[in-house]
Design a protein around this motif. Structure first.
Motif, PDB file in Angstrom:
ATOM      1  N   LEU A 291       0.869  -1.171   0.000  1.00  0.00           N
ATOM      2  CA  LEU A 291       0.000   0.000   0.000  1.00  0.00           C
ATOM      3  C   LEU A 291       0.906   1.221   0.000  1.00  0.00           C
ATOM      4  CD1 LEU A 291      -2.801   1.242   0.069  1.00  0.00           C
ATOM      5  CD2 LEU A 291      -2.805   0.985   2.559  1.00  0.00           C
ATOM      6  N   TRP A 292       0.867   1.964  -1.119  1.00  0.00           N
ATOM      7  CA  TRP A 292       1.822   3.047  -1.375  1.00  0.00           C
ATOM      8  C   TRP A 292       1.072   4.374  -1.299  1.00  0.00           C
ATOM      9  CZ3 TRP A 292       4.441   6.989  -3.606  1.00  0.00           C
ATOM     10  CH2 TRP A 292       5.837   6.898  -3.759  1.00  0.00           C
ATOM     11  N   TYR A 293       1.140   5.031  -0.128  1.00  0.00           N
ATOM     12  CA  TYR A 293       0.461   6.311   0.071  1.00  0.00           C
ATOM     13  C   TYR A 293       1.240   7.463  -0.585  1.00  0.00           C
ATOM     14  CZ  TYR A 293      -2.405   4.246   3.872  1.00  0.00           C
ATOM     15  OH  TYR A 293      -3.278   3.499   4.631  1.00  0.00           O
ATOM     16  N   ASP A 294       0.520   8.535  -0.851  1.00  0.00           N
ATOM     17  CA  ASP A 294       1.142   9.768  -1.344  1.00  0.00           C
ATOM     18  C   ASP A 294       0.212  10.923  -1.024  1.00  0.00           C
ATOM     19  OD1 ASP A 294       2.866  11.511  -2.657  1.00  0.00           O
ATOM     20  OD2 ASP A 294       2.001  11.137  -4.627  1.00  0.00           O
ATOM     21  N   GLY A 295       0.771  12.105  -0.761  1.00  0.00           N
ATOM     22  CA  GLY A 295      -0.051  13.309  -0.665  1.00  0.00           C
ATOM     23  C   GLY A 295      -0.856  13.468   0.603  1.00  0.00           C
ATOM     24  N   SER A 296      -0.255  13.243   1.771  1.00  0.00           N
ATOM     25  CA  SER A 296      -0.982  13.435   3.028  1.00  0.00           C
ATOM     26  C   SER A 296      -0.773  14.813   3.622  1.00  0.00           C
ATOM     27  CB  SER A 296      -0.559  12.358   4.045  1.00  0.00           C
ATOM     28  OG  SER A 296      -0.892  11.082   3.574  1.00  0.00           O
ATOM     29  N   TRP A 297       0.096  15.620   3.004  1.00  0.00           N
ATOM     30  CA  TRP A 297       0.253  16.995   3.483  1.00  0.00           C
ATOM     31  C   TRP A 297      -0.970  17.801   3.048  1.00  0.00           C
ATOM     32  CZ3 TRP A 297       1.815  15.340  -1.123  1.00  0.00           C
ATOM     33  CH2 TRP A 297       1.863  16.206  -2.207  1.00  0.00           C
ATOM     34  N   LEU A 298      -1.274  18.845   3.764  1.00  0.00           N
ATOM     35  CA  LEU A 298      -2.504  19.614   3.531  1.00  0.00           C
ATOM     36  C   LEU A 298      -2.190  20.957   2.899  1.00  0.00           C
ATOM     37  CD1 LEU A 298      -4.301  18.800   6.892  1.00  0.00           C
ATOM     38  CD2 LEU A 298      -4.930  17.944   4.614  1.00  0.00           C
ATOM     39  N   ALA A 299      -2.998  21.347   1.933  1.00  0.00           N
ATOM     40  CA  ALA A 299      -2.854  22.629   1.238  1.00  0.00           C
ATOM     41  C   ALA A 299      -1.467  22.780   0.610  1.00  0.00           C
ATOM     42  CB  ALA A 299      -3.148  23.799   2.189  1.00  0.00           C
ATOM     43  N   HIS A 300      -0.859  21.639   0.254  1.00  0.00           N
ATOM     44  CA  HIS A 300       0.474  21.634  -0.369  1.00  0.00           C
ATOM     45  C   HIS A 300       1.534  22.275   0.523  1.00  0.00           C
ATOM     46  CE1 HIS A 300      -1.808  21.753  -4.473  1.00  0.00           C
ATOM     47  NE2 HIS A 300      -1.841  20.557  -3.925  1.00  0.00           N
ATOM     48  N   ARG A 301       1.337  22.189   1.833  1.00  0.00           N
ATOM     49  CA  ARG A 301       2.275  22.832   2.753  1.00  0.00           C
ATOM     50  C   ARG A 301       2.640  21.865   3.866  1.00  0.00           C
ATOM     51  NH1 ARG A 301       2.670  28.170   1.972  1.00  0.00           N
ATOM     52  NH2 ARG A 301       3.487  28.560   4.057  1.00  0.00           N
ATOM     53  N   ASN A 324      -5.601  -6.525   6.474  1.00  0.00           N
ATOM     54  CA  ASN A 324      -4.500  -7.225   5.813  1.00  0.00           C
ATOM     55  C   ASN A 324      -3.252  -7.066   6.682  1.00  0.00           C
ATOM     56  OD1 ASN A 324      -2.330  -8.033   4.205  1.00  0.00           O
ATOM     57  ND2 ASN A 324      -3.219  -7.241   2.326  1.00  0.00           N
ATOM     58  N   SER A 325      -2.978  -8.060   7.481  1.00  0.00           N
ATOM     59  CA  SER A 325      -1.907  -7.938   8.488  1.00  0.00           C
ATOM     60  C   SER A 325      -0.519  -7.942   7.881  1.00  0.00           C
ATOM     61  CB  SER A 325      -2.023  -9.071   9.510  1.00  0.00           C
ATOM     62  OG  SER A 325      -1.850 -10.338   8.873  1.00  0.00           O
ATOM     63  N   LYS A 326      -0.370  -8.374   6.616  1.00  0.00           N
ATOM     64  CA  LYS A 326       0.952  -8.532   6.021  1.00  0.00           C
ATOM     65  C   LYS A 326       1.285  -7.468   4.980  1.00  0.00           C
ATOM     66  CE  LYS A 326       1.636 -12.478   8.188  1.00  0.00           C
ATOM     67  NZ  LYS A 326       2.607 -12.598   9.288  1.00  0.00           N
ATOM     68  N   VAL A 327       0.384  -6.552   4.675  1.00  0.00           N
ATOM     69  CA  VAL A 327       0.645  -5.569   3.629  1.00  0.00           C
ATOM     70  C   VAL A 327       1.806  -4.652   4.030  1.00  0.00           C
ATOM     71  CG1 VAL A 327      -1.059  -3.885   4.487  1.00  0.00           C
ATOM     72  CG2 VAL A 327      -0.410  -3.883   2.062  1.00  0.00           C
ATOM     73  N   VAL A 328       2.697  -4.386   3.091  1.00  0.00           N
ATOM     74  CA  VAL A 328       3.838  -3.499   3.313  1.00  0.00           C
ATOM     75  C   VAL A 328       3.413  -2.074   2.974  1.00  0.00           C
ATOM     76  CG1 VAL A 328       6.220  -2.980   2.654  1.00  0.00           C
ATOM     77  CG2 VAL A 328       5.429  -5.364   2.721  1.00  0.00           C
ATOM     78  N   MET A 329       3.636  -1.133   3.901  1.00  0.00           N
ATOM     79  CA  MET A 329       3.195   0.252   3.699  1.00  0.00           C
ATOM     80  C   MET A 329       4.370   1.219   3.737  1.00  0.00           C
ATOM     81  SD  MET A 329      -0.360   0.501   5.895  1.00  0.00           S
ATOM     82  CE  MET A 329       0.061  -0.596   7.267  1.00  0.00           C
ATOM     83  N   ASN A 330       4.310   2.243   2.900  1.00  0.00           N
ATOM     84  CA  ASN A 330       5.332   3.288   2.949  1.00  0.00           C
ATOM     85  C   ASN A 330       4.977   4.327   4.008  1.00  0.00           C
ATOM     86  OD1 ASN A 330       3.307   4.789   1.742  1.00  0.00           O
ATOM     87  ND2 ASN A 330       4.592   5.608   0.119  1.00  0.00           N
TER      88      ASN A 330
END
Length: 523
Positions: A291-301, A324-330
């Protein structure tokens, strides 16, 4: 020109000799002396100073970036307190950030989020991470409505396309030659062991039949009337590849993204969409490996962790672990994650990184399709890959399918060459870890597995002058990978390899040379 306070912040921030606790107190004291209005001005000045630097690989450029984030996070923290959304216990700034970490490791690797919230209970144990670290190489795929526009994945925001107009374009999305098996075959033939597909980027358009999508903004409502995530996951598994899903929590369609505190109800709708869609992705398509997250910053700041007050990443990823106990997350959700990310094609130098990390970059310059884009030079790609592998990292190479889902031919040819090299010399990559020798920038590095060490030599003349450091184990055999035995001498002072014509042919592909020497150690 930067102010004295800003220069002092930079000095304290970049001084690796200051203990973390002391650094945190000094930074807090300096930040407390800056007014609310001045925080914004200081962040803007640092941004302008960044742009004036010619070399983004300069550590000072990275320091400016991280101090800018620190100022922006402090500004957000004060707003949160003003709105009653933050307690006094949350006041202390994070002292460990990308620039400090890079300095500490004597590396120019730029980790995107090193100030994430710590939670050991969420992290995978080393045994569950081993497959990912063994895999070494993956394929990244950016493809969506922005591929029809052809101006990059940020087209909606950069060109200020209104949400309704963007939706009209999205509803025409109907690729004519999409073939997920073709993508998976390209990845497999390139020596890749996993794939990561963008399921929803910052524009909010979901590439699957998402009931949680705000305003039903998905490929099922579009002309394609197709669940592309399902087709992708099935194809990847048919080709023996691990399945990764990229997801961006932020969504430009929500005014609450840009003013989360002022438009809290709207921001909470965006958060509701996040939780609903992550649950869908992890329950509809079989076991998801990444599971590859991106973009958790707010208002681009600020940083990803700066948005944690809204997203609640520990709660979010606690839900993920239950599903899913085994999923690899960034680490891009605001939580520290199972591995760290370095994005972009800048050089990799410095020491071995002692924790799981991944470098991602696009083979075509932009992350999403632009007509006529040139590809990276094969030699540069391979040099980047080797410098990642010897520093204990993975590499995620992005491709840019066009509006119809077709990967441009120049990218296909580059993947073919990468696959040819990995097929011949993959023994020195797959299943290895960086070391035991620390890399010498531009000269050599090493990987190891069991009782084998693989020396990757990029500059033969300089390597011959330097030799190798001493090893406690006895070297019992030495040969060029795929070639002839190599004479060597081992003493308490080090190891000398007597490389002559025997080195020819190892790791060579016309304009790229990586002479690979395999050392076998006593059991």
């Amino acid at each position: 020109m930067l102010t004295q306070t800003e220069l002092h912040l930079i000095d304290v921030f970049s001084n690796s000799a200051i203990p973390s606790a002391d650094k945190g107190r000094q930074l807090q004291w300096l930040l407390s002396a800056i007014s609310d209005a001045a925080l914004e001005e200081s962040a803007d000045r640092l941004a302008r100073s960044q742009k004036q630097l010619e070399d983004p690989d300069d550590p000072y450029w990275l320091t400016l970036l991280e101090v800018k984030k620190l100022l922006q996070n402090e500004g957000n923290r004060r707003k949160l307190k003003k709105y009653g959304l933050l307690s006094d216990s949350d006041n202390a700034p994070q002292s460990m950030t990308g620039a400090e970490l890079a300095s500490m490791l004597k590396s120019n690797v730029r980790f995107k989020s090193t100030d994430g919230i710590k939670c050991a209970e969420l992290k995978l144990p080393a045994g569950d991470m081993s497959w990912w670290q063994d895999a070494k190489l993956g394929m990244f795929i950016h493809w969506g409505v922005y591929s029809v526009i052809g101006h990059g994945e940020w087209a909606m925001h950069n060109e200020q396309i209104p949400a309704e107009e963007y939706r009209r374009q999205a509803m025409d999305f109907s690729p004519k030659q999409f073939d997920a098996d073709r993508w998976a075959e390209l990845a497999q033939n390139a020596g890749m062991k996993y794939m990561v597909m963008v399921t929803r980027h910052h524009d909010g358009f979901a590439m699957w039949d998402s009931a949680a999508s705000y305003g039903s903004f998905t490929t099922m409502q579009a002309a394609a009337h197709c669940d592309f995530v399902q087709l992708y996951t099935e194809a990847a598994r048919r080709h023996g590849l691990r399945v990764g899903l990229y997801y961006s929590p932020m969504d430009w369609r929500f005014p609450g993204y840009f003013e989360p505190m002022e438009q809290m109800e709207n921001a909470l709708l965006m958060k509701e969409q996040l939780y609903g869609q992550i649950e869908e992705l992890l329950t509809r398509y079989g076991p998801i490996d990444i599971l590859w997250y991106d973009g958790s910053w707010l208002a681009h700041r600020g940083s990803d962790a700066g948005g944690a007050w809204l997203w609640e990443p520990l709660k979010l990823n606690g839900m993920v672990r239950k599903l899913n106990s085994k999923v690899v997350m960034n680490e891009r959700s605001g939580w520290e994650g199972d591995f760290s990310c370095d994005e972009g094609p800048h050089k990799v130098t410095g020491s071995i990184i002692p924790f799981p990390w991944e470098k991602s970059f696009s083979l075509a310059g932009s992350w999403a399709w632009k007509p006529g884009s040139a590809v990276m030079d094969f030699a540069k790609v391979m040099e980047l890959l080797i410098n990642v592998f010897v520093r204990n990292g993975n590499a995620l190479l992005n491709i840019t399918p066009d509006r119809d889902g077709v990967v441009p031919e120049n990218q296909v040819e580059l993947l073919r060459r990468i696959g040819g090299w990995m097929g011949e010399y993959g023994e020195s990559v797959y299943g290895t870890r960086g070391g035991p020798f620390e890399p010498v920038d531009g000269v050599y590095g090493s990987t190891c597995r069991d009782n084998a060490i693989y020396i990757h030599i990029l500059d033969m003349a300089e390597f011959q002058r330097l030799g190798l450091p001493a090893l406690p184990q006895q070297v019992t055999a030495c040969r060029v990978l795929g070639g002839q035995p190599v004479a060597f001498s081992q003493t308490e002072q080090g190891i000398e390899l007597h490389l002559t014509g025997a080195a020819a042919g190892s790791g060579h592909d016309h304009d790229f040379t990586d002479t690979i020497v395999k050392l076998t150690l006593s059991e």
